[in-house]
Design a protein around this motif. Structure first.
Motif, PDB file in Angstrom:
ATOM      1  N   VAL A 205      27.483  -1.133  64.698  1.00 23.90           N
ATOM      2  CA  VAL A 205      27.731  -2.432  63.917  1.00 23.90           C
ATOM      3  C   VAL A 205      28.165  -2.160  62.465  1.00 23.90           C
ATOM      4  CG1 VAL A 205      27.046  -4.837  63.001  1.00 23.90           C
ATOM      5  CG2 VAL A 205      26.668  -3.891  65.377  1.00 23.90           C
ATOM      6  N   PRO A 206      27.198  -1.509  61.794  1.00 26.58           N
ATOM      7  CA  PRO A 206      27.513  -0.992  60.432  1.00 26.58           C
ATOM      8  C   PRO A 206      28.979   0.138  60.444  1.00 26.58           C
ATOM      9  CG  PRO A 206      25.691   0.103  60.968  1.00 26.58           C
ATOM     10  CD  PRO A 206      25.859  -1.002  62.090  1.00 26.58           C
ATOM     11  N   LEU A 207      28.915   0.878  61.415  1.00 27.52           N
ATOM     12  CA  LEU A 207      29.906   2.012  61.542  1.00 27.52           C
ATOM     13  C   LEU A 207      31.413   1.215  61.424  1.00 27.52           C
ATOM     14  CD1 LEU A 207      30.933   4.766  61.479  1.00 27.52           C
ATOM     15  CD2 LEU A 207      30.618   4.595  64.077  1.00 27.52           C
ATOM     16  N   LEU A 208      31.506   0.006  62.697  1.00 28.89           N
ATOM     17  CA  LEU A 208      32.437  -0.480  62.707  1.00 28.89           C
ATOM     18  C   LEU A 208      33.040  -1.357  61.414  1.00 28.89           C
ATOM     19  CD1 LEU A 208      32.338  -1.863  66.317  1.00 28.89           C
ATOM     20  CD2 LEU A 208      33.863  -0.111  65.455  1.00 28.89           C
ATOM     21  N   PHE A 209      32.050  -1.982  60.535  1.00 26.61           N
ATOM     22  CA  PHE A 209      32.081  -2.506  59.470  1.00 26.61           C
ATOM     23  C   PHE A 209      32.606  -1.786  58.485  1.00 26.61           C
ATOM     24  CE2 PHE A 209      30.513  -3.939  55.211  1.00 26.61           C
ATOM     25  CZ  PHE A 209      30.889  -4.976  55.079  1.00 26.61           C
ATOM     26  N   MET A 210      32.370  -0.364  58.175  1.00 28.13           N
ATOM     27  CA  MET A 210      32.903   0.288  57.237  1.00 28.13           C
ATOM     28  C   MET A 210      34.003   0.888  57.424  1.00 28.13           C
ATOM     29  SD  MET A 210      29.679   2.748  56.384  1.00 28.13           S
ATOM     30  CE  MET A 210      28.038   1.955  55.484  1.00 28.13           C
ATOM     31  N   ILE A 211      34.481   0.977  58.951  1.00 25.54           N
ATOM     32  CA  ILE A 211      35.840   1.416  59.304  1.00 25.54           C
ATOM     33  C   ILE A 211      37.013   0.357  59.045  1.00 25.54           C
ATOM     34  CG2 ILE A 211      37.319   1.964  61.204  1.00 25.54           C
ATOM     35  CD1 ILE A 211      34.826   3.332  62.666  1.00 25.54           C
ATOM     36  N   VAL A 212      36.431  -0.881  59.380  1.00 28.63           N
ATOM     37  CA  VAL A 212      37.423  -1.982  58.887  1.00 28.63           C
ATOM     38  C   VAL A 212      37.692  -2.039  57.328  1.00 28.63           C
ATOM     39  CG1 VAL A 212      37.651  -4.602  58.818  1.00 28.63           C
ATOM     40  CG2 VAL A 212      36.832  -3.123  61.115  1.00 28.63           C
ATOM     41  N   GLN A 213      36.464  -1.747  56.489  1.00 24.22           N
ATOM     42  CA  GLN A 213      36.734  -1.923  55.372  1.00 24.22           C
ATOM     43  C   GLN A 213      37.501  -0.907  54.687  1.00 24.22           C
ATOM     44  OE1 GLN A 213      32.626  -1.156  52.898  1.00 24.22           O
ATOM     45  NE2 GLN A 213      33.364  -3.265  51.944  1.00 24.22           N
ATOM     46  N   ARG A 214      37.558   0.270  55.163  1.00 26.56           N
ATOM     47  CA  ARG A 214      38.205   1.552  54.885  1.00 26.56           C
ATOM     48  C   ARG A 214      39.787   1.313  55.155  1.00 26.56           C
ATOM     49  NH1 ARG A 214      36.828   6.945  53.983  1.00 26.56           N
ATOM     50  NH2 ARG A 214      35.071   7.144  52.997  1.00 26.56           N
ATOM     51  N   ALA A 215      39.785   0.671  56.380  1.00 25.21           N
ATOM     52  CA  ALA A 215      41.218   0.443  56.790  1.00 25.21           C
ATOM     53  C   ALA A 215      41.863  -0.545  55.732  1.00 25.21           C
ATOM     54  CB  ALA A 215      41.302   0.057  58.155  1.00 25.21           C
ATOM     55  N   GLU A 216      41.140  -1.707  55.269  1.00 20.20           N
ATOM     56  CA  GLU A 216      41.766  -2.632  54.381  1.00 20.20           C
ATOM     57  C   GLU A 216      41.772  -1.884  53.158  1.00 20.20           C
ATOM     58  OE1 GLU A 216      38.518  -5.737  54.365  1.00 20.20           O
ATOM     59  OE2 GLU A 216      39.266  -6.629  56.080  1.00 20.20           O
ATOM     60  N   HIS A 217      41.055  -1.163  52.663  1.00 20.74           N
ATOM     61  CA  HIS A 217      41.401  -0.405  51.195  1.00 20.74           C
ATOM     62  C   HIS A 217      42.734   0.357  51.485  1.00 20.74           C
ATOM     63  CE1 HIS A 217      36.831  -0.685  50.167  1.00 20.74           C
ATOM     64  NE2 HIS A 217      37.301  -1.842  50.152  1.00 20.74           N
ATOM     65  N   LEU A 218      42.809   0.917  52.629  1.00 19.19           N
ATOM     66  CA  LEU A 218      44.004   1.734  52.650  1.00 19.19           C
ATOM     67  C   LEU A 218      45.123   0.838  52.628  1.00 19.19           C
ATOM     68  CD1 LEU A 218      45.352   4.388  53.487  1.00 19.19           C
ATOM     69  CD2 LEU A 218      44.955   4.202  55.870  1.00 19.19           C
ATOM     70  N   SER A 219      45.163  -0.466  53.623  1.00 24.79           N
ATOM     71  CA  SER A 219      46.207  -1.011  53.499  1.00 24.79           C
ATOM     72  C   SER A 219      46.520  -1.631  52.151  1.00 24.79           C
ATOM     73  CB  SER A 219      45.832  -2.489  54.477  1.00 24.79           C
ATOM     74  OG  SER A 219      47.002  -3.365  54.386  1.00 24.79           O
ATOM     75  N   ASP A 220      45.597  -1.971  51.224  1.00 27.04           N
ATOM     76  CA  ASP A 220      45.647  -2.541  49.862  1.00 27.04           C
ATOM     77  C   ASP A 220      46.487  -1.475  49.140  1.00 27.04           C
ATOM     78  OD1 ASP A 220      44.556  -4.965  50.427  1.00 27.04           O
ATOM     79  OD2 ASP A 220      42.777  -4.213  49.903  1.00 27.04           O
ATOM     80  N   ALA A 221      46.050  -0.082  49.300  1.00 23.94           N
ATOM     81  CA  ALA A 221      46.819   0.836  48.577  1.00 23.94           C
ATOM     82  C   ALA A 221      48.146   1.177  48.945  1.00 23.94           C
ATOM     83  CB  ALA A 221      45.989   2.244  48.881  1.00 23.94           C
ATOM     84  N   ILE A 222      48.466   0.873  50.294  1.00 29.35           N
ATOM     85  CA  ILE A 222      49.809   1.111  50.703  1.00 29.35           C
ATOM     86  C   ILE A 222      50.709  -0.116  50.206  1.00 29.35           C
ATOM     87  CG2 ILE A 222      51.443   0.909  52.707  1.00 29.35           C
ATOM     88  CD1 ILE A 222      49.333   2.197  54.247  1.00 29.35           C
ATOM     89  N   ASP A 223      50.153  -1.370  50.015  1.00 26.49           N
ATOM     90  CA  ASP A 223      50.852  -2.471  49.541  1.00 26.49           C
ATOM     91  C   ASP A 223      51.101  -2.149  48.021  1.00 26.49           C
ATOM     92  OD1 ASP A 223      50.929  -3.625  51.970  1.00 26.49           O
ATOM     93  OD2 ASP A 223      49.102  -4.769  51.662  1.00 26.49           O
ATOM     94  N   ALA A 224      50.011  -1.551  47.643  1.00 23.88           N
ATOM     95  CA  ALA A 224      50.147  -1.563  45.775  1.00 23.88           C
ATOM     96  C   ALA A 224      51.043  -0.527  45.391  1.00 23.88           C
ATOM     97  CB  ALA A 224      48.671  -1.124  45.427  1.00 23.88           C
ATOM     98  N   ARG A 225      51.403   0.314  46.411  1.00 25.85           N
ATOM     99  CA  ARG A 225      52.391   1.257  46.125  1.00 25.85           C
ATOM    100  C   ARG A 225      53.807   0.996  46.604  1.00 25.85           C
ATOM    101  NH1 ARG A 225      47.698   3.702  46.381  1.00 25.85           N
ATOM    102  NH2 ARG A 225      47.315   5.404  45.123  1.00 25.85           N
ATOM    103  N   ALA A 226      54.068  -0.286  46.859  1.00 26.74           N
ATOM    104  CA  ALA A 226      55.170  -0.997  47.649  1.00 26.74           C
ATOM    105  C   ALA A 226      55.907  -0.222  48.566  1.00 26.74           C
ATOM    106  CB  ALA A 226      56.176  -1.407  46.438  1.00 26.74           C
ATOM    107  N   TYR A 227      55.020   0.256  49.424  1.00 30.07           N
ATOM    108  CA  TYR A 227      55.490   1.129  50.559  1.00 30.07           C
ATOM    109  C   TYR A 227      56.382   0.151  51.581  1.00 30.07           C
ATOM    110  CZ  TYR A 227      55.715   4.562  54.588  1.00 30.07           C
ATOM    111  OH  TYR A 227      55.989   5.298  55.308  1.00 30.07           O
TER     112      TYR A 227
END
Length: 267
Positions: A205-227
């Motif tokens: 449960v906490p592992l999946l939560f952290m993975i989803v959180q990491r994925a969201e941060h990565l998605s935000d970073a990609i969007d912030a760079r206008a990829y």
């Protein structure tokens, strides 16, 4: 590199392999991995192993990193060996009830385990000597003809590289959770094997939560760079074939043909 996982890591040693074009590595790796499927004789396995050892030496990456990276695969390798040893028909050398160990089973088990180790080391060499973004760019260039058919090659290449890079990230998060539990006085490693397997279930449960959180941060970073979709993006570093790239690919083709010849001649 503290993480024991080979695939997904990058180690800078300024070797010739590091300086190769990522397309050269991908093509050569595909050719040599394809040739490993043809392995059928003892000589061919020895030749392939010597070639892999030579590549490992050229990378200048400490052998201990490869050795440590194979440790997590021990269970898979043992299962593969035992399964083939017990369930392959042939000349029986030991039996107990419905369990039988055959000569052919031992041979198949050794061959498959040997082949898996070679494949894992080759895949690890690719990621250990190539930066993730460079690997994604190389994949994108190789799949360029598919872009003419409206295939989203930019997204596909980025997705593959992110998936590979997430393998060590997931294990890092798992290790953090285990360390946090140990700091609270609960050490899973002290439990017996059946209890240890059950103890990993609540960690999901906490592992999946952290993975989803990491994925969201990565998605935000990609969007912030206008990829965006990545279509039409340029790169600061342009890939160019060098003479060493052609030499490496020729060597890979010759080795693959040599292994094929050894198997055809049953040497």
């Amino acid at each position: 590199m503290a993480n024991p996982v080979l695939i997904g890591q990058y180690v800078e040693t300024h070797s010739i392999i590091h300086r190769l074009d990522p397309r050269t590595k991908l093509i050569s790796l595909f050719i040599f991995m394809l040739s490993l499927i043809w392995l059928n004789t003892g000589i061919s396995y020895i030749v392939a192993s010597l070639f892999v050892v030579m590549i490992v030496g050229i990378t200048r990456i400490p052998v201990v990193i490869f050795w440590r990276g194979l440790i997590p695969l021990v269970v898979i390798l043992l299962f593969t060996f035992v399964y083939n040893m017990l369930f392959t028909e042939g000349s029986i050398i030991w039996s107990w009830g419905w369990l039988h160990i055959t000569i052919e089973g031992l041979e198949n088990g050794v061959r498959l385990v040997w082949r898996i180790i070679l494949l894992v080391i080759l895949a690890a060499i690719l990621t250990l000597t190539t930066k993730p973004l460079t690997l994604a760019y190389g994949l994108e260039k190789l799949m360029y003809p598919l872009g003419k058919l409206n295939v989203p090659i930019e997204q596909f290449s980025l997705m593959i590289v992110i998936a590979i890079r997430f393998i060590p990230t997931i294990l890092e998060e798992l290790e953090r959770i285990l360390l946090a539990q140990k700091a609270r006085g609960y050490d899973i490693t002290t439990l017996r094997l059946p209890q240890r397997v059950l103890a990993y279930i609540p960690i999901l449960v906490p592992l999946l939560f952290m993975i989803v959180q990491r994925a969201e941060h990565l998605s935000d970073a990609i969007d912030a760079r206008a990829y965006g979709k990545g279509k039409g993006r340029t790169s600061y570093r342009q890939l160019q074939w060098q003479s060493i790239d052609y030499i490496v690919m020729i060597i890979a083709i010759l080795i693959a043909l040599g292994l094929l010849l050894l198997n055809i001649m049953k040497i």
